[in-house]
Design an enzyme around this catalytic site. Sequence first.
Site, PDB file in Angstrom:
ATOM      1  N   GLU A  18      -4.221   3.567   6.629  1.00 36.85           N
ATOM      2  CA  GLU A  18      -4.131   3.427   5.164  1.00 36.85           C
ATOM      3  C   GLU A  18      -4.818   4.625   4.493  1.00 36.85           C
ATOM      4  O   GLU A  18      -4.352   5.123   3.482  1.00 36.85           O
ATOM      5  CB  GLU A  18      -4.799   2.116   4.723  1.00 36.85           C
ATOM      6  CG  GLU A  18      -4.718   1.886   3.218  1.00 36.85           C
ATOM      7  CD  GLU A  18      -5.154   0.486   2.801  1.00 36.85           C
ATOM      8  OE1 GLU A  18      -4.945  -0.479   3.566  1.00 36.85           O
ATOM      9  OE2 GLU A  18      -5.724   0.360   1.698  1.00 36.85           O
TER      10      GLU A  18
ATOM     11  N   SER B 263     -10.513   0.291   3.433  1.00 41.01           N
ATOM     12  CA  SER B 263      -9.782  -0.084   4.656  1.00 41.01           C
ATOM     13  C   SER B 263      -9.203   1.148   5.324  1.00 41.01           C
ATOM     14  O   SER B 263      -8.497   1.932   4.680  1.00 41.01           O
ATOM     15  CB  SER B 263      -8.647  -1.050   4.326  1.00 41.01           C
ATOM     16  OG  SER B 263      -9.190  -2.257   3.881  1.00 41.01           O
TER      17      SER B 263
ATOM     18  N   ARG C  47       0.825  -1.235   0.000  1.00 37.97           N
ATOM     19  CA  ARG C  47       0.000   0.000   0.000  1.00 37.97           C
ATOM     20  C   ARG C  47       0.854   1.279   0.000  1.00 37.97           C
ATOM     21  O   ARG C  47       0.476   2.301   0.570  1.00 37.97           O
ATOM     22  CB  ARG C  47      -0.975   0.056   1.185  1.00 37.97           C
ATOM     23  CG  ARG C  47      -1.967  -1.057   1.230  1.00 37.97           C
ATOM     24  CD  ARG C  47      -2.893  -1.132   0.026  1.00 37.97           C
ATOM     25  NE  ARG C  47      -3.606  -2.376   0.080  1.00 37.97           N
ATOM     26  CZ  ARG C  47      -3.153  -3.515  -0.495  1.00 37.97           C
ATOM     27  NH1 ARG C  47      -2.038  -3.526  -1.201  1.00 37.97           N
ATOM     28  NH2 ARG C  47      -3.839  -4.635  -0.389  1.00 37.97           N
TER      29      ARG C  47
HETATM   30  C1  LIG Z   1     -15.585   0.401  -1.122  1.00 34.33           C
HETATM   31  C2  LIG Z   1     -14.085   0.518  -1.180  1.00 34.33           C
HETATM   32  C3  LIG Z   1     -13.315  -0.621  -1.338  1.00 34.33           C
HETATM   33  C4  LIG Z   1     -11.916  -0.509  -1.407  1.00 34.33           C
HETATM   34  N1  LIG Z   1     -11.197  -1.647  -1.564  1.00 34.33           N
HETATM   35  C5  LIG Z   1      -9.854  -1.555  -1.681  1.00 34.33           C
HETATM   36  C6  LIG Z   1      -9.063  -2.734  -1.882  1.00 34.33           C
HETATM   37  O1  LIG Z   1      -9.566  -3.849  -1.987  1.00 34.33           O
HETATM   38  N2  LIG Z   1      -7.721  -2.572  -1.996  1.00 34.33           N
HETATM   39  C7  LIG Z   1      -7.117  -1.357  -1.914  1.00 34.33           C
HETATM   40  O2  LIG Z   1      -5.883  -1.274  -2.053  1.00 34.33           O
HETATM   41  N3  LIG Z   1      -7.842  -0.236  -1.714  1.00 34.33           N
HETATM   42  C8  LIG Z   1      -9.183  -0.306  -1.597  1.00 34.33           C
HETATM   43  N4  LIG Z   1      -9.910   0.832  -1.390  1.00 34.33           N
HETATM   44  C9  LIG Z   1      -9.221   2.135  -1.261  1.00 34.33           C
HETATM   45  C10 LIG Z   1      -9.062   2.873  -2.589  1.00 34.33           C
HETATM   46  O3  LIG Z   1     -10.019   2.419  -3.528  1.00 34.33           O
HETATM   47  C11 LIG Z   1      -7.658   2.702  -3.190  1.00 34.33           C
HETATM   48  O4  LIG Z   1      -6.655   3.209  -2.322  1.00 34.33           O
HETATM   49  C12 LIG Z   1      -7.527   3.400  -4.541  1.00 34.33           C
HETATM   50  O5  LIG Z   1      -6.285   3.063  -5.103  1.00 34.33           O
HETATM   51  C13 LIG Z   1      -7.649   4.923  -4.464  1.00 34.33           C
HETATM   52  O6  LIG Z   1      -7.764   5.387  -5.788  1.00 34.33           O
HETATM   53  P1  LIG Z   1      -8.260   6.841  -6.141  1.00 34.33           P
HETATM   54  O7  LIG Z   1      -8.051   7.010  -7.586  1.00 34.33           O
HETATM   55  O8  LIG Z   1      -9.621   7.092  -5.612  1.00 34.33           O
HETATM   56  O9  LIG Z   1      -7.199   7.726  -5.345  1.00 34.33           O
HETATM   57  P2  LIG Z   1      -7.495   8.873  -4.260  1.00 34.33           P
HETATM   58  O10 LIG Z   1      -8.238   8.273  -3.133  1.00 34.33           O
HETATM   59  O11 LIG Z   1      -8.078  10.045  -4.939  1.00 34.33           O
HETATM   60  O12 LIG Z   1      -6.013   9.204  -3.793  1.00 34.33           O
HETATM   61  C14 LIG Z   1      -5.294   8.261  -3.014  1.00 34.33           C
HETATM   62  C15 LIG Z   1      -3.830   8.703  -2.936  1.00 34.33           C
HETATM   63  O13 LIG Z   1      -3.276   8.648  -4.249  1.00 34.33           O
HETATM   64  C16 LIG Z   1      -2.780   9.935  -4.624  1.00 34.33           C
HETATM   65  N5  LIG Z   1      -3.037  10.110  -6.054  1.00 34.33           N
HETATM   66  C17 LIG Z   1      -4.228  10.063  -6.714  1.00 34.33           C
HETATM   67  N6  LIG Z   1      -4.026  10.248  -8.041  1.00 34.33           N
HETATM   68  C18 LIG Z   1      -2.693  10.458  -8.206  1.00 34.33           C
HETATM   69  C19 LIG Z   1      -1.861  10.726  -9.335  1.00 34.33           C
HETATM   70  N7  LIG Z   1      -2.359  10.800 -10.578  1.00 34.33           N
HETATM   71  N8  LIG Z   1      -0.538  10.899  -9.118  1.00 34.33           N
HETATM   72  C20 LIG Z   1       0.013  10.799  -7.873  1.00 34.33           C
HETATM   73  N9  LIG Z   1      -0.725  10.546  -6.771  1.00 34.33           N
HETATM   74  C21 LIG Z   1      -2.063  10.362  -6.942  1.00 34.33           C
HETATM   75  C22 LIG Z   1      -3.526  10.941  -3.778  1.00 34.33           C
HETATM   76  O14 LIG Z   1      -2.799  12.134  -3.648  1.00 34.33           O
HETATM   77  C23 LIG Z   1      -3.659  10.158  -2.472  1.00 34.33           C
HETATM   78  O15 LIG Z   1      -2.449  10.226  -1.733  1.00 34.33           O
HETATM   79  C24 LIG Z   1     -11.303   0.750  -1.317  1.00 34.33           C
HETATM   80  C25 LIG Z   1     -12.088   1.907  -1.163  1.00 34.33           C
HETATM   81  C26 LIG Z   1     -13.463   1.787  -1.100  1.00 34.33           C
HETATM   82  C27 LIG Z   1     -14.287   3.032  -0.957  1.00 34.33           C
END
Ligand SMILES: Cc1cc2nc3c(=O)[nH]c(=O)nc-3n(C[C@H](O)[C@H](O)[C@H](O)COP(=O)(O)OP(=O)(O)OC[C@H]3O[C@@H](n4cnc5c(N)ncnc54)[C@H](O)[C@@H]3O)c2cc1C
Length: 288
Positions: free
Chosen positions: A283, A213, A165
């Site tokens: 996380e 999480s 992560r």
């Molecule tokens: C219902 C649910 C289930 C989930 N299940 C999982 C799972 O099974 N496994 C898991 O790992 N996670 C899970 N997550 C958490 C989440 O989906 C992940 O961490 C996902 O990768 C976040 O993606 P995002 O595009 O929404 O990033 P954001 O939440 O918008 O950002 C997360 C981080 O990434 C950075 N970021 C975003 N875009 C960029 C970019 N282009 N360049 C550099 N940094 C960037 C942000 O600054 C921040 O630090 C879950 C969340 C939910 C709501």
Amino acid sequence: MILKTIEHQENIDLRNFCTIKVGEKGKIVYFPKDYKEISILIKEYDNIYPLGIGSNLIFSDGVVNKVFVHSKNLKKYEIENQNDIFYITAEAGVSFKTIVSVVKKYNLEGFENLSGIPATVGGATAMNAGAYGSEIFDLIEEVWWIDREGRLNHSKKDEIKYSYRYSQFQNEGFVYKVKLKLRKSDKNISEIIKNHLLDRNSKQPLDLPTAGSTYKNPAGTYAGKLIEAVGLKGYRINDIGFSEKHANFLVNYGNAEFKDLIKLLELAERKISDEFRINLEREVKIID
Ligand SMILES: Cc1cc2nc3c(=O)[nH]c(=O)nc-3n(C[C@H](O)[C@H](O)[C@H](O)COP(=O)(O)OP(=O)(O)OC[C@H]3O[C@@H](n4cnc5c(N)ncnc54)[C@H](O)[C@@H]3O)c2cc1C
């Protein structure tokens, strides 16, 4: 100064930029359409914060003084087939849903365990998102990213720092484009993904706003198990609580407020530290 030539929105309601729907106001969000615009933004401001769909984020209350850079206009992708090895090169804003549709169309294996994670390619790469023993870095070949000086870099996987992560992109720059490697399968990938999604749905509280999480799993155990063991599964403070269905998921029962959320996290961290001598690592990213 506001850079008027780049699409943007001022005075934003931060609840619209995260899946858990907690937070108040942000000053500005930009929606660059290519790496040149990202580079201009990084050179102009020293407090930029990249955003995907905000599925791992919690915004604090009050006005958050960051320049948000959102990937919604970065949705191009290309597919290259070399003897049944498929390379998908996707911009940061491409969603996992889109990747899943490509994977199903060409019957590719490797992405099954990641399907169902609500993510953009950029956010997932920054977080090294993963599930069921797989993570996005299992598939990543190369990343194009903009550094803090606004320069476009191109790194092969073995040049990138990543772990559970975590990737170096959480702390530096902006992920612009990612190349994933998948292979043609002789299994029925659509069927495997369908069953996988049913399994996720049965374990996660997907009917309420959440950020997934809350804590990373400590070595040898599960954060959810520890939260349950200290009696906090299903426990809530006003409208925020640890889900009855999955103790490591915070859920918003209506109008959850940041101050209650922080109280709840501190309570869980204190109890788990007192009872098990384990310091949970968050996380979710808290942005203030
Ligand atoms: C219902 C649910 C289930 C989930 N299940 C999982 C799972 O099974 N496994 C898991 O790992 N996670 C899970 N997550 C958490 C989440 O989906 C992940 O961490 C996902 O990768 C976040 O993606 P995002 O595009 O929404 O990033 P954001 O939440 O918008 O950002 C997360 C981080 O990434 C950075 N970021 C975003 N875009 C960029 C970019 N282009 N360049 C550099 N940094 C960037 C942000 O600054 C921040 O630090 C879950 C969340 C939910 C709501």
